[in-house]
Design a protein around this motif. Structure first.
Motif, PDB file in Angstrom:
ATOM      1  N   LEU A 153       2.361   2.414   7.425  1.00 39.87           N
ATOM      2  CA  LEU A 153       3.669   2.981   7.761  1.00 39.87           C
ATOM      3  C   LEU A 153       3.652   3.715   9.094  1.00 39.87           C
ATOM      4  O   LEU A 153       4.662   3.764   9.802  1.00 39.87           O
ATOM      5  CB  LEU A 153       4.120   3.943   6.656  1.00 39.87           C
ATOM      6  N   ALA A 154       2.508   4.285   9.463  1.00 39.35           N
ATOM      7  CA  ALA A 154       2.420   5.049  10.712  1.00 39.35           C
ATOM      8  C   ALA A 154       2.706   4.175  11.934  1.00 39.35           C
ATOM      9  O   ALA A 154       3.142   4.686  12.972  1.00 39.35           O
ATOM     10  CB  ALA A 154       1.039   5.689  10.838  1.00 39.35           C
ATOM     11  N   GLY A 155       2.461   2.887  11.816  1.00 40.10           N
ATOM     12  CA  GLY A 155       2.670   1.998  12.947  1.00 40.10           C
ATOM     13  C   GLY A 155       4.066   1.415  13.037  1.00 40.10           C
ATOM     14  O   GLY A 155       4.383   0.708  13.996  1.00 40.10           O
ATOM     15  N   LEU A 156       4.921   1.693  12.036  1.00 43.63           N
ATOM     16  CA  LEU A 156       6.277   1.140  12.047  1.00 43.63           C
ATOM     17  C   LEU A 156       7.173   1.939  12.979  1.00 43.63           C
ATOM     18  O   LEU A 156       7.016   3.151  13.157  1.00 43.63           O
ATOM     19  CB  LEU A 156       6.869   1.161  10.638  1.00 43.63           C
ATOM     20  N   SER A 157       8.173   1.258  13.531  1.00 46.30           N
ATOM     21  CA  SER A 157       9.201   1.952  14.299  1.00 46.30           C
ATOM     22  C   SER A 157      10.047   2.791  13.345  1.00 46.30           C
ATOM     23  O   SER A 157      10.063   2.539  12.127  1.00 46.30           O
ATOM     24  CB  SER A 157      10.089   0.939  15.020  1.00 46.30           C
ATOM     25  N   PRO A 158      10.747   3.798  13.856  1.00 47.13           N
ATOM     26  CA  PRO A 158      11.603   4.609  12.965  1.00 47.13           C
ATOM     27  C   PRO A 158      12.610   3.767  12.195  1.00 47.13           C
ATOM     28  O   PRO A 158      12.867   4.026  11.012  1.00 47.13           O
ATOM     29  CB  PRO A 158      12.292   5.577  13.934  1.00 47.13           C
ATOM     30  N   ILE A 159      13.172   2.748  12.825  1.00 45.42           N
ATOM     31  CA  ILE A 159      14.154   1.901  12.145  1.00 45.42           C
ATOM     32  C   ILE A 159      13.487   1.131  11.013  1.00 45.42           C
ATOM     33  O   ILE A 159      13.990   1.074   9.889  1.00 45.42           O
ATOM     34  CB  ILE A 159      14.821   0.942  13.144  1.00 45.42           C
ATOM     35  N   ALA A 160      12.318   0.501  11.298  1.00 45.74           N
ATOM     36  CA  ALA A 160      11.620  -0.277  10.267  1.00 45.74           C
ATOM     37  C   ALA A 160      11.189   0.622   9.119  1.00 45.74           C
ATOM     38  O   ALA A 160      11.275   0.246   7.943  1.00 45.74           O
ATOM     39  CB  ALA A 160      10.422  -0.994  10.875  1.00 45.74           C
ATOM     40  N   ALA A 161      10.720   1.842   9.435  1.00 42.15           N
ATOM     41  CA  ALA A 161      10.296   2.769   8.385  1.00 42.15           C
ATOM     42  C   ALA A 161      11.476   3.163   7.498  1.00 42.15           C
ATOM     43  O   ALA A 161      11.331   3.259   6.262  1.00 42.15           O
ATOM     44  CB  ALA A 161       9.672   4.011   9.018  1.00 42.15           C
ATOM     45  N   ALA A 162      12.654   3.355   8.099  1.00 42.97           N
ATOM     46  CA  ALA A 162      13.844   3.703   7.325  1.00 42.97           C
ATOM     47  C   ALA A 162      14.262   2.553   6.422  1.00 42.97           C
ATOM     48  O   ALA A 162      14.708   2.758   5.290  1.00 42.97           O
ATOM     49  CB  ALA A 162      14.978   4.092   8.268  1.00 42.97           C
ATOM     50  N   VAL A 163      14.100   1.310   6.908  1.00 39.70           N
ATOM     51  CA  VAL A 163      14.429   0.126   6.105  1.00 39.70           C
ATOM     52  C   VAL A 163      13.546   0.072   4.868  1.00 39.70           C
ATOM     53  O   VAL A 163      14.018  -0.182   3.749  1.00 39.70           O
ATOM     54  CB  VAL A 163      14.266  -1.152   6.961  1.00 39.70           C
ATOM     55  N   VAL A 164      12.255   0.322   5.034  1.00 45.33           N
ATOM     56  CA  VAL A 164      11.327   0.301   3.904  1.00 45.33           C
ATOM     57  C   VAL A 164      11.674   1.406   2.903  1.00 45.33           C
ATOM     58  O   VAL A 164      11.650   1.211   1.684  1.00 45.33           O
ATOM     59  CB  VAL A 164       9.869   0.447   4.395  1.00 45.33           C
ATOM     60  N   GLU A 165      12.030   2.556   3.423  1.00 45.73           N
ATOM     61  CA  GLU A 165      12.332   3.698   2.550  1.00 45.73           C
ATOM     62  C   GLU A 165      13.554   3.435   1.677  1.00 45.73           C
ATOM     63  O   GLU A 165      13.633   3.913   0.542  1.00 45.73           O
ATOM     64  CB  GLU A 165      12.555   4.943   3.412  1.00 45.73           C
ATOM     65  N   ARG A 166      14.518   2.633   2.177  1.00 44.77           N
ATOM     66  CA  ARG A 166      15.754   2.379   1.431  1.00 44.77           C
ATOM     67  C   ARG A 166      15.630   1.200   0.471  1.00 44.77           C
ATOM     68  O   ARG A 166      16.594   0.841  -0.206  1.00 44.77           O
ATOM     69  CB  ARG A 166      16.916   2.105   2.397  1.00 44.77           C
ATOM     70  N   ALA A 167      14.485   0.575   0.414  1.00 46.38           N
ATOM     71  CA  ALA A 167      14.332  -0.650  -0.381  1.00 46.38           C
ATOM     72  C   ALA A 167      14.613  -0.416  -1.861  1.00 46.38           C
ATOM     73  O   ALA A 167      14.196   0.586  -2.440  1.00 46.38           O
ATOM     74  CB  ALA A 167      12.930  -1.209  -0.201  1.00 46.38           C
ATOM     75  N   GLU A 168      15.321  -1.370  -2.452  1.00 46.68           N
ATOM     76  CA  GLU A 168      15.502  -1.389  -3.905  1.00 46.68           C
ATOM     77  C   GLU A 168      14.482  -2.321  -4.559  1.00 46.68           C
ATOM     78  O   GLU A 168      14.062  -2.104  -5.697  1.00 46.68           O
ATOM     79  CB  GLU A 168      16.920  -1.846  -4.246  1.00 46.68           C
ATOM     80  N   LEU A 169      14.139  -3.379  -3.837  1.00 45.26           N
ATOM     81  CA  LEU A 169      13.087  -4.299  -4.266  1.00 45.26           C
ATOM     82  C   LEU A 169      12.130  -4.462  -3.101  1.00 45.26           C
ATOM     83  O   LEU A 169      12.538  -4.853  -2.001  1.00 45.26           O
ATOM     84  CB  LEU A 169      13.664  -5.661  -4.668  1.00 45.26           C
ATOM     85  N   LEU A 170      10.848  -4.159  -3.315  1.00 46.17           N
ATOM     86  CA  LEU A 170       9.832  -4.230  -2.274  1.00 46.17           C
ATOM     87  C   LEU A 170       8.867  -5.352  -2.622  1.00 46.17           C
ATOM     88  O   LEU A 170       8.247  -5.339  -3.686  1.00 46.17           O
ATOM     89  CB  LEU A 170       9.093  -2.895  -2.176  1.00 46.17           C
ATOM     90  N   VAL A 171       8.743  -6.309  -1.723  1.00 46.23           N
ATOM     91  CA  VAL A 171       7.936  -7.506  -1.966  1.00 46.23           C
ATOM     92  C   VAL A 171       6.822  -7.567  -0.926  1.00 46.23           C
ATOM     93  O   VAL A 171       7.044  -7.278   0.258  1.00 46.23           O
ATOM     94  CB  VAL A 171       8.800  -8.778  -1.886  1.00 46.23           C
TER      95      VAL A 171
END
Length: 407
Positions: A21-39
């Motif tokens: 997660l440390a290497g993700l951009s702020p936008i990508a990190a926010a997308v992961v945080e909002r996930a309802e289903l994580l694959v």
């Protein structure tokens, strides 16, 4: 011009590296945080802290998981992938089922980009290939003097296999660099020559970089059509080099096209067709099982293991095959039924080339020429041979070649 509706993009594909997660951009990190289903793979999912999102690990067959992802349409689904998801990644698999307008992708640097940066190589000048889930032999056509190759490894054994193949082809001085777990705390970079490769305990997650150096006995595959006859194991049933070069010229291979090689023999024409571009395909029809097996050995040795061989007698063996873009008839030229079946299956605009060496088969070609037009040429080759203490020219049997484009 239609506008893009970002609200329809329920599926997000996020590239993630070894730094998590440390290497993700702020936008990508926010997308992961909002996930309802994580694959993702078990390794990727372990990089993300537990949350309310339901988790789905990739099964051995991805098709089942793709169906589950599609069933979640309308929810916020996030797929984690290594690096660039659309460079030999899961993004390509998903795009076969899900329209691009429903996806958003946030790529991370690919393994190739990281490797090129570590080595100071110009990525656009490298051969970028994947040996992960693909035949190892596809490496062979890229082994050219002074070439730089970046390859995604299948596992930790891939570098040693590559070193062995390079050395066997006379490229022992080549330098192999193994880049393991790039971008994270466990990154390791090691090098050795192909002839003295001694690297062990290689992590399965590695990229192999090859700086190809030719030894004195190196035998690379020339880029021209008409490989030396010695490249092909054969029992005499072989389209000779000079005739083969002209035959490939008449067939006019184009990217991604399919060839039928009727009367495969040693497989030389089909193999050279495949060597023209990695996306090309070929089906060889051969009634002699020993010749078919020999052709497959040739295909593997020369880096075209995707040659498909059909054992049987034409025209019956042609039934049910995918329609070809080009047809070469090297055997059965005098059988009108073989021609009719091949001509009927050939796509419009496709090329048909047939070679004849006997008077009877030449007459058959002349009849087809009278019906369908095209062009007829006669090819004659003479080779220098010893005559006592001197030398003289010995002619090979002339070959009559008919080539035609289907209207």
């Amino acid at each position: 011009m239609s506008a893009i509706n970002h609200s329809n993009r329920w599926l997000s594909i996020v590239g993630i590296g070894e730094d998590g997660l440390a290497g993700l951009s702020p936008i990508a990190a926010a997308v992961v945080e909002r996930a309802e289903l994580l694959v993702g793979g078990a390794r990727h999912l372990a990089m993300v802290p537990e949350s309310a999102a339901r988790r789905l690990a990739w099964p051995p067959l991805l098709t089942g998981a793709v169906a589950q992802i599609e069933a979640a349409r309308g929810r916020h689904v996030v797929v984690l992938a290594s690096g660039d998801p659309f460079l030999w990644g899961v993004g390509v698999t998903l795009a076969r089922s899900i329209p691009p307008g429903e996806m958003a992708c946030y790529p991370a640097p690919s393994s190739f980009a990281l490797a090129a940066a570590r080595l100071g190589w110009a990525q656009q000048d490298c051969a970028l290939i994947s040996l992960h889930g693909r035949p190892f032999e596809t490496l062979v056509p890229h082994i050219q003097p002074s070439a730089h190759i970046l390859a995604l490894s299948w596992d930790g054994s891939t570098p040693a296999k590559a070193a062995e193949r390079l050395a066997s082809m006379g490229f022992g001085p080549s330098r192999l660099t193994v880049l393991e777990r790039m971008g994270g705390a466990c990154e390791v970079i090691r090098s050795a020559t192909a002839a003295a490769f001694d690297l062990g305990d290689i992590d399965p997650l590695n990229v192999l970089a090859i700086e190809v150096v030719a030894g004195l006995n190196a035998r690379p595959l020339p880029l021209s059509a008409g490989l030396a006859d010695e490249f092909f194991e054969n029992d005499g049933q072989l389209t000779k080099r000079e005739i083969r070069a002209v035959t490939l010229s008449a067939l006019q291979p184009l990217r991604g096209q399919l060839l039928w090689d009727i009367g495969l023999g040693a497989g030389s024409v089909a193999i050279e067709w495949l060597l023209r571009h990695p996306a090309n395909r070929a089906i060889g029809i051969e009634e002699n099982a020993d010749r078919g097996a020999r052709a497959l050995v040739n295909a593997v040795n020369l880096g075209t293991p995707n040659l498909r061989i059909v054992h049987g007698v034409a025209p019956a063996a042609l039934e049910g095959l995918e329609a070809p873009d080009a047809v070469f008839i090297g055997g059965g030229v005098g059988d009108a039924a073989v021609f009719e079946a091949a001509w009927g299956a050939l796509k419009r605009g496709g090329r048909l080339v047939a070679n004849a060496v006997t008077l009877e088969s030449e007459q058959a070609l002349a009849q087809q020429f009278a019906r369908h037009g095209g062009g007829l040429i006669r090819l004659s080759v003479e080779r220098l041979s010893p005559v006592g203490s001197m030398h003289g020219w010995r002619p090979a049997m002339p070959v009559t070649q008919w080539s035609v484009t289907k209207p």
